[in-house]
Design a protein around this motif. Structure first.
Motif, PDB file in Angstrom:
ATOM      1  N   TYR A 180       0.828  -1.207   0.000  1.00  0.00           N
ATOM      2  CA  TYR A 180       0.000   0.000   0.000  1.00  0.00           C
ATOM      3  C   TYR A 180       0.865   1.262   0.000  1.00  0.00           C
ATOM      4  O   TYR A 180       0.534   2.251  -0.639  1.00  0.00           O
ATOM      5  N   SER A 181       1.990   1.194   0.709  1.00  0.00           N
ATOM      6  CA  SER A 181       2.905   2.331   0.733  1.00  0.00           C
ATOM      7  C   SER A 181       3.438   2.627  -0.668  1.00  0.00           C
ATOM      8  O   SER A 181       3.477   3.784  -1.102  1.00  0.00           O
ATOM      9  N   GLN A 182       3.838   1.585  -1.389  1.00  0.00           N
ATOM     10  CA  GLN A 182       4.338   1.768  -2.754  1.00  0.00           C
ATOM     11  C   GLN A 182       3.236   2.276  -3.683  1.00  0.00           C
ATOM     12  O   GLN A 182       3.469   3.109  -4.546  1.00  0.00           O
ATOM     13  N   LEU A 183       2.026   1.767  -3.494  1.00  0.00           N
ATOM     14  CA  LEU A 183       0.898   2.225  -4.295  1.00  0.00           C
ATOM     15  C   LEU A 183       0.660   3.717  -4.083  1.00  0.00           C
ATOM     16  O   LEU A 183       0.477   4.475  -5.041  1.00  0.00           O
ATOM     17  N   LEU A 184       0.696   4.146  -2.828  1.00  0.00           N
ATOM     18  CA  LEU A 184       0.506   5.569  -2.536  1.00  0.00           C
ATOM     19  C   LEU A 184       1.616   6.415  -3.146  1.00  0.00           C
ATOM     20  O   LEU A 184       1.368   7.537  -3.610  1.00  0.00           O
ATOM     21  N   LYS A 185       2.834   5.889  -3.186  1.00  0.00           N
ATOM     22  CA  LYS A 185       3.939   6.629  -3.808  1.00  0.00           C
ATOM     23  C   LYS A 185       3.663   6.846  -5.297  1.00  0.00           C
ATOM     24  O   LYS A 185       3.967   7.902  -5.843  1.00  0.00           O
ATOM     25  N   THR A 186       3.082   5.827  -5.966  1.00  0.00           N
ATOM     26  CA  THR A 186       2.795   5.995  -7.394  1.00  0.00           C
ATOM     27  C   THR A 186       1.674   7.000  -7.623  1.00  0.00           C
ATOM     28  O   THR A 186       1.640   7.678  -8.637  1.00  0.00           O
ATOM     29  N   ILE A 187       0.769   7.093  -6.659  1.00  0.00           N
ATOM     30  CA  ILE A 187      -0.354   8.032  -6.787  1.00  0.00           C
ATOM     31  C   ILE A 187       0.083   9.450  -6.442  1.00  0.00           C
ATOM     32  O   ILE A 187      -0.334  10.414  -7.077  1.00  0.00           O
ATOM     33  N   ARG A 188       0.949   9.588  -5.442  1.00  0.00           N
ATOM     34  CA  ARG A 188       1.356  10.905  -4.949  1.00  0.00           C
ATOM     35  C   ARG A 188       2.564  11.488  -5.677  1.00  0.00           C
ATOM     36  O   ARG A 188       2.961  12.620  -5.411  1.00  0.00           O
ATOM     37  N   GLY A 189       3.153  10.744  -6.596  1.00  0.00           N
ATOM     38  CA  GLY A 189       4.360  11.202  -7.272  1.00  0.00           C
ATOM     39  C   GLY A 189       4.139  12.454  -8.095  1.00  0.00           C
ATOM     40  O   GLY A 189       3.013  12.933  -8.273  1.00  0.00           O
TER      41      GLY A 189
END
Length: 142
Positions: A82-91
């Motif tokens: 989930y942390s990595q997913l959020l990084k892709t969304i917040r980039g």
């Protein structure tokens, strides 16, 4: 799907050990570039390489047990995913695929298909349909 204890009861100690080794090798060994060969794992379990091969490709109970172990292991890393997913969304350039995955995960986006039929046959009466069915029955009898 059977639970872990039911599957364990159907497997030998060697098979349970082999399943754990195989999962660890794939998930942990691959991540650390320390994968063992099938021969090494078979030797560690005390069976032949072909026996290990048959267990992991043909024994349904063994395969299901191995998959449950892998699911448990991966489940413990859900927060990282989930942390990595959020990084892709917040980039700086948010990932559309990441946003899509996030929305689908929480049921906020679903695939929807609508089928419509248009034509002159849309307004057939029950009598017309009954007649058509009779005609089809007659054709089948011939």
């Amino acid at each position: 799907m059977a639970n872990l204890k039911e599957l364990e009861a159907k497997l030998t100690l060697q098979q349970r050990k082999a399943a754990l080794l195989l999962v660890e090798n794939e998930l942990i060994g691959a991540a650390n570039d320390e994968k063992k060969s099938q021969e090494e794992m078979a030797e560690e379990v005390g069976v032949g390489r072909m026996t290990l091969y048959r267990w992991r490709t043909q024994n349904k109970v063994f395969i299901e047990y191995m998959n449950l172990i892998a699911d448990d292991f991966l489940g413990s890393h859900r927060a990282e995913v989930y942390s990595q997913l959020l990084k892709t969304i917040r980039g700086s350039q948010p990932s559309i695929k990441g946003i899509d995955l996030f929305l689908r995960r929480f049921g906020l986006l679903t695939d929807r298909q609508v089928t419509t039929t248009e034509g002159e046959n849309d307004k057939r009466s029950n009598e017309d349909l009954a007649k058509e069915l009779e005609d089809l029955d007659d054709l089948l009898e011939d």
